[in-house]
Design a protein around this motif. Structure first.
Motif, PDB file in Angstrom:
ATOM      1  N   ARG A   1      65.357  -1.177 -32.531  1.00  0.00           N
ATOM      2  CA  ARG A   1      64.415  -1.883 -31.777  1.00  0.00           C
ATOM      3  C   ARG A   1      64.543  -3.449 -31.822  1.00  0.00           C
TER       4      ARG A   1
ATOM      5  N   ALA B   1      61.556   1.111 -23.693  1.00  0.00           N
ATOM      6  CA  ALA B   1      60.475   1.807 -23.270  1.00  0.00           C
ATOM      7  C   ALA B   1      60.587   3.406 -23.698  1.00  0.00           C
TER       8      ALA B   1
ATOM      9  N   GLY C   1      58.847   3.602 -26.428  1.00  0.00           N
ATOM     10  CA  GLY C   1      57.397   3.339 -26.805  1.00  0.00           C
ATOM     11  C   GLY C   1      57.102   1.853 -27.282  1.00  0.00           C
ATOM     12  N   ASP C   2      58.118   0.988 -27.259  1.00  0.00           N
ATOM     13  CA  ASP C   2      57.831  -0.214 -27.584  1.00  0.00           C
ATOM     14  C   ASP C   2      57.175  -1.025 -26.464  1.00  0.00           C
ATOM     15  N   ARG C   3      56.114  -1.707 -26.971  1.00  0.00           N
ATOM     16  CA  ARG C   3      55.406  -2.377 -25.927  1.00  0.00           C
ATOM     17  C   ARG C   3      55.808  -3.804 -25.593  1.00  0.00           C
ATOM     18  N   ARG C   4      56.777  -4.346 -26.450  1.00  0.00           N
ATOM     19  CA  ARG C   4      57.341  -5.500 -26.246  1.00  0.00           C
ATOM     20  C   ARG C   4      57.815  -5.644 -24.824  1.00  0.00           C
TER      21      ARG C   4
ATOM     22  N   LEU D   1      56.453  -4.929 -22.119  1.00  0.00           N
ATOM     23  CA  LEU D   1      55.454  -5.250 -21.072  1.00  0.00           C
ATOM     24  C   LEU D   1      55.336  -6.693 -20.533  1.00  0.00           C
TER      25      LEU D   1
ATOM     26  N   ILE E   1      57.180   3.852 -20.294  1.00  0.00           N
ATOM     27  CA  ILE E   1      56.359   3.070 -21.241  1.00  0.00           C
ATOM     28  C   ILE E   1      54.771   3.787 -21.005  1.00  0.00           C
TER      29      ILE E   1
ATOM     30  N   ASP F   1      51.972   2.610 -19.474  1.00  0.00           N
ATOM     31  CA  ASP F   1      51.026   1.681 -19.770  1.00  0.00           C
ATOM     32  C   ASP F   1      50.199   1.670 -18.689  1.00  0.00           C
TER      33      ASP F   1
ATOM     34  N   CYS G   1      51.622   5.807 -15.279  1.00  0.00           N
ATOM     35  CA  CYS G   1      50.860   4.693 -15.617  1.00  0.00           C
ATOM     36  C   CYS G   1      49.147   4.559 -15.375  1.00  0.00           C
TER      37      CYS G   1
END
Length: 278
Positions: A186, A209, A212-215, A217, A240, A242, A270
């Protein structure tokens, strides 16, 4: 032979009338690299004992060109049914121990990558810091899909390589070609989000993505605001899933026509609820 590892070679019919002598001569002497690789590809499909013996003999030659072609032939010999795997591995392994020519070494590591043996990892990793970027590029290909600790650590290291195509492919290998999810992977991917090479950045975005790493976004929002949206960003948005991206994707419908079906998939993924999906 070319310095880069060919990803596609023009297909030649199985009934190619050329003799092995003629194919070998073309592979060794043809200055048009596409034609030379076409001859090698045909030798791969022949995969006979004679081709094996001729290739092994080339690998033991004092001539660097002959050794390189020998390694190129051994890499995919016997398509679709692989031929003499153990003999090919031993020959290439022994070559790697002593080879000094950079282009030959690149061919050796590239050939080993096709054998998909666990022993290849240790051999390839020895050359992760080689001065020639094409050798390091071959190392990446040899490690893609491998999941042991040394392979992953080396791909992480090569994802920071100064050569663009090396770190791009290493990032792709970490983000899209394995199912592992570790803090090291990651962090390596996150470090590439702002890479000066956009392709590398997109590979990192898709890889994160998938995890599932929201960094990703902020990078996705920035991509939308830039007015130039790559298909990989839309793929990452779908992965992702989101809801915060949903309004941006709806707006994108108005002008983005690169891959409409993929955009609709991202919008669905999303969507915060069925009544807000359109």
């Amino acid at each position: 032979m070319t310095d880069v590892i060919p990803t596609t070679v023009e297909w030649t019919p199985p009934d190619d009338p050329r003799t092995i002598d003629e194919l070998m001569m073309t592979a060794l002497c043809e200055t048009d690299e596409d034609l030379a690789w076409d001859a090698i590809s045909t030798l791969h499909r022949r995969g006979t004992r004679e081709v094996v013996d001729r290739a092994v003999a080339l690998c033991r030659s004092a001539c660097a060109v002959e050794r390189r072609v020998g390694a190129d032939i051994l890499g995919k010999l016997g398509l679709p049914d692989r031929t003499c795997l153990e003999e090919r591995f031993r020959t290439l392994r022994d070559m790697a121990e002593t080879e000094q020519d950079h282009r030959v070494l690149q061919a050796i590591v590239a050939a080993l990558s096709h054998l998909k043996r666990p022993e290849v990892v240790a051999i390839a990793c020895r050359y992760k810091s080689h001065e020639d970027p094409q050798v390091r590029y071959a190392v990446v290909h040899a490690l893609i899909g491998q999941t042991d600790r040394e392979a992953i650590a080396t791909l992480v290291e090569l994802s920071r390589d100064p050569e663009v195509h090396v770190r791009d492919w290493a990032t792709f290998g970490l983000g899209s070609m394995i199912e592992l999810d570790t803090p090291e992977i990651r962090e390596a991917l996150a470090a590439r989000l702002a890479d000066e090479d956009s392709d590398t950045g997109y590979e990192a975005m898709v890889g994160l993505a998938r995890l599932g790493d929201r960094r990703i976004l902020p990078a996705l929002i920035s991509e939308r605001e830039s007015g130039s949206v790559c298909v990989y960003a839309v793929e990452a948005a779908a992965l992702i899933a989101d809801p915060g991206l949903h309004p941006l994707l709806i707006e994108l419908r108005e002008w983005w026509d690169v891959a409409p079906d993929q955009l609709e998939e991202a919008i669905r993924a999303c969507s915060p609820g069925p009544t807000e999906a359109t």
